[in-house]
Write a protein that holds these residues in place. Structure first.
Motif, short mmCIF file in Angstrom:
data_model
loop_
_atom_site.label_atom_id
_atom_site.label_comp_id
_atom_site.label_asym_id
_atom_site.label_seq_id
_atom_site.Cartn_x
_atom_site.Cartn_y
_atom_site.Cartn_z
N UNK A 103 53.83 25.16 51.71
CA UNK A 103 52.97 25.95 52.58
C UNK A 103 52.17 26.89 51.69
N UNK A 104 50.86 26.66 51.52
CA UNK A 104 50.06 27.45 50.57
C UNK A 104 49.28 28.58 51.25
N UNK A 105 49.94 29.70 51.49
CA UNK A 105 49.27 30.85 52.11
C UNK A 105 48.68 31.74 51.02
N UNK A 106 47.71 31.21 50.30
CA UNK A 106 47.17 31.90 49.13
C UNK A 106 46.50 33.21 49.52
N UNK A 107 45.87 33.28 50.70
CA UNK A 107 45.22 34.52 51.12
C UNK A 107 46.22 35.67 51.27
#
Length: 235
Positions: A116-120
Motif C-alpha cells: 500500500x503506497x501512501x506516499x503523500x
C-alpha cells in the motif's frame, strides 16, 4: 550505451524531503513509528486499520489500492495494482479473474506480496503470505455489492487475454448487458465461474514511515510457530 530519450529526465535529482510537518501524517514529525505500535492479535491489524482510515481522511486517491506481486509457473515475478476489498484477522482479500495472469500465477505459486503506497502521507505498508480462494458465499456477497456495470464487465472479460480492439471489447460488454436485460435492467447477473476472491494469509507485515535524510522508520511483524515476533529494521 547511454539511454536515448526525446525528453531526458534527471532522475538523480528527483528527491523528496521526508519528515515535514505538512506531510508527516497523523503521527507528526516528532513522533517516530515504533515497534510498540504493533499490538494485538495479529499485531499488524490495528495499526494498519488506523493508517488506512487516515489515508481515507487525507483523501488519498484510491486509498485501498495495493500493488500485488506474484510469481508465475515460469519463475518470473509480476506486479499490478488491485483494490483491497477486505481486511481482518484472517488476512487481506481481493477479487479478480481466476484465469487472469495473476490468477494463473497464484494457481502455480499460491503466495503473494502486497504494498500500500501512501506516499503523500510518507507511509507504505508491505505484506506477504500464502494465498487461498475465498468461499463461494464470500464471493457472492461481494459480487452482489458491485455496481451492475462492473458486474457486466467482469462477466464479459476473459481477463488478460488479447482482444482485437476497444470496439470489440465494448461490443462484447453490450452483448452481455442485453443477455441480462440491459445495463439498467433488473435481471440478476450471476457470478461468472471464472471470477472470485482470494485471501492473503499474512505472515509478514512491514510498516514504513519516511524520515529526513533517508533515515526512515521501518518496523515489522513476522509470524513464526504459534507466535508473532516484532522488530525495528534499518532503513
Amino acid at each position: 550505451m547511454e539511454p536515448r530519450s526525446e525528453h531526458p529526465l534527471d532522475l538523480a535529482a528527483m528527491r523528496v524531503g521526508y519528515g515535514s510537518a505538512a506531510t508527516a501524517g497523523a503521527d507528526g514529525v516528532a513522533v517516530h513509528l515504533d515497534v510498540s505500535w504493533l499490538t494485538g492479535d495479529p499485531p499488524w491489524l490495528e495499526l494498519f486499520e488506523r493508517w488506512l482510515a487516515e489515508a481515507v481522511a487525507a483523501t488519498i486517491p484510491e486509498p485501498n489500492a495495493m500493488v500485488v506481486g506474484t510469481v508465475g509457473a515460469d519463475g518470473r515475478p509480476a506486479t499490478r495494482t488491485v483494490l483491497c476489498k477486505g481486511v481482518g484477522a484472517p488476512g487481506i482479500s481481493f477479487f479478480t479473474g481466476y484465469e487472469s495472469a495473476k490468477g494463473l500465477a497464484l494457481a502455480a505459486n499460491p503466495v503473494a506480496s502486497l504494498t500500500f503506497p501512501w506516499i503523500a502521507l510518507e507511509r507504505q505498508v508491505h505484506f506477504r503470505g500464502r494465498v487461498t480462494r475465498v468461499g463461494a458465499e464470500v464471493t457472492q456477497a461481494y459480487w452482489d455489492s458491485r455496481p451492475r456495470g462492473s458486474q457486466i464487465s467482469a462477466y464479459t472479460s476473459a481477463q488478460s487475454q488479447p482482444i482485437a480492439d476497444r470496439a470489440a471489447l465494448e461490443a462484447a460488454a453490450q452483448r452481455t448487458a442485453e443477455r441480462f436485460g440491459g445495463i439498467d435492467g433488473d435481471r440478476p447477473i450471476p457470478v461468472p465461474p471464472h471470477w472470485g476472491g482470494y485471501l492473503v494469509d499474512v505472515d509478514r507485515a512491514e510498516f514504513w514511515q519516511g524520515r529526513a535524510d533517508r533515515l526512515h522508520n521501518r518496523v515489522c511483524a513476522v509470524r513464526g510457530e504459534g507466535r508473532w515476533d516484532t522488530a525495528r529494521l534499518q532503513p
